[in-house]
Design an enzyme around this catalytic site. Structure first.
Site, PDB file in Angstrom:
ATOM      1  N   CYS A 100      75.461 -43.205  14.502  1.00 28.75           N
ATOM      2  CA  CYS A 100      73.953 -43.066  15.296  1.00 28.75           C
ATOM      3  C   CYS A 100      73.855 -41.862  15.772  1.00 28.75           C
ATOM      4  O   CYS A 100      74.654 -41.544  16.610  1.00 28.75           O
ATOM      5  CB  CYS A 100      74.056 -44.174  16.330  1.00 28.75           C
ATOM      6  SG  CYS A 100      72.503 -44.266  17.348  1.00 28.75           S
ATOM      7  N   CYS A 111      59.825 -45.388  26.914  1.00 25.50           N
ATOM      8  CA  CYS A 111      59.971 -46.685  26.933  1.00 25.50           C
ATOM      9  C   CYS A 111      60.827 -47.249  28.312  1.00 25.50           C
ATOM     10  O   CYS A 111      61.652 -46.596  28.647  1.00 25.50           O
ATOM     11  CB  CYS A 111      60.810 -47.202  25.586  1.00 25.50           C
ATOM     12  SG  CYS A 111      59.984 -46.794  24.108  1.00 25.50           S
TER      13      CYS A 111
END
Ligand code: SAH
Length: 338
Positions: A100, A111
């Site tokens: 990742c 967010c």
């Protein structure tokens, strides 16, 4: 930076120098197959070309400043040349090793549940800094990474050109050679870039961070929804599916008491009905700075069952790294707060 050059960039470079294009392939071979760390080791390249390469390119990578080891997961904190920090997480799956990767230093998407966004974007990562994350982890653990997901710190579609260049570099068969179908770009929903991505006709996977089935709730969780509504995102996704014939993933973090009830599940099912897509339910990684709590496993399974009954393809993401700071942005945040 040599790790930021696509094969075509290097071919053009050598053509301009009046050298054979094929030298580019040889350089890729030294960098990505033999993994040398200096131009001097490239023994089949003429001395004058080596000198020119040294003049024109640096051959540096970020440095590993911290490493955490969990069950089947390794978390890395890297320092970049300018003193900024980013993270990457390696997950060991039965089908391979998945890294990742971060695409920006910080994130401006804001967010509400996300640790990365607590620290605003300082800058985009250059392609070579993303390539470097892969090379360093492979070297450190003496493994091959088979899958790459752009789900670390940052919004990949807010750094579109560098991300596409990065994908071009790692996808090259002459280099790291990670297949397009093993690469996934995850976006919070920057719609114009979904169209551009579709038009690039790459076989790279697209994942959409949806996290809510209606605009009212999604706008509370994700600021981007005030700019691009769910309908716009779905239209973009349909375009992508038409162009590429690829299935799209919708990521849905399960937040306790927020988006994990039966009504949300039914709404989500009707939103995605008939789309060539599947839902990945993500157990929330709790972090100390943010109040959201993770949904219980039982409740995740109830949500899962409702989607299944309504003929939506759905999987529950295996939880990685809750025993270490695996939520994206946690390591960097604690480093910056020191
Ligand atoms: N900006 C991109 C990619 C980075 S985030 C995007 O929004 O998709 C990668 C995924 O991790 C997103 O789905 C994001 O919503 C999710 N995520 C963020 N914080 C998380 C947390 N604490 N636990 C679990 N998933 C999280």
């Amino acid at each position: 930076m040599i790790y930021g050059q696509t094969l075509e960039d290097l071919e053009n470079y050598f053509t301009l120098l009046g050298e054979k294009k094929f030298k580019a392939v040889q350089i890729y071979d030294w960098l990505y197959k033999k993994r040398v760390n200096s131009f001097d080791e490239m023994s089949n390249i003429k001395k004058d070309v080596i000198l020119k390469l040294k003049e024109d390119f640096e051959i540096s990578k970020p440095t590993i400043v911290q490493k955490q080891i969990g069950d089947d997961v390794y978390k890395y904190l890297f320092e970049l040349d300018d003193g900024n920090f980013v993270e990457a997480a390696l997950m060991i799956h039965d089908y391979g090793n998945s890294l990742c990767v971060s695409s920006q230093v910080g994130c401006n998407m804001g967010c509400a549940f996300c640790e990365s966004g607590r620290l605003k974007k300082k800058r985009n990562l250059e392609a070579f800094e993303m390539v470097g994350q892969i090379l360093l982890v492979e070297e450190d653990l003496n493994i091959r990474i088979s899958h790459v997901v752009l789900m670390g710190i940052g919004e990949p579609f807010d750094n579109y050109d560098n991300v596409m260049k990065f994908i071009n570099i790692i996808n090259s068969g002459k280099g790291i050679d990670i297949g397009a179908r093993h690469i996934t770009v995850s976006t919070c929903g920057i719609v114009p870039k979904i169209y551009e991505f579709a038009d690039s006709k790459l076989q790279v996977n697209l994942a959409i961070s949806l996290h809510a089935p209606n605009d009212e709730l999604r706008s509370k969780l994700m600021k981007i929804n005030k700019v691009y509504k769910i309908d716009d995102v779905i239209k973009g996704v349909k375009y992508y599916i038409d162009k590429t014939n690829r299935r799209v993933t919708f990521e849905y973090i399960m937040l306790k008491g927020i988006n994990d009830n039966k009504k949300c599940a039914l709404e989500l099912a009707s939103l995605l009905k008939g789309l060539n897509a599947y839902v990945n339910l993500i157990p929330y990684n709790e972090t100390s700075h943010i109040d959201f709590k993770k949904t219980s496993n039982d409740n995740v399974m109830r949500f899962y069952d409702i989607l299944k009954k309504n003929k939506i393809n759905v999987t529950v993401r295996r939880e990685f790294g809750s025993e270490i700071s695996a939520a994206c942005g946690q390591l960097r945040a604690s480093q910056e707060e020191k």
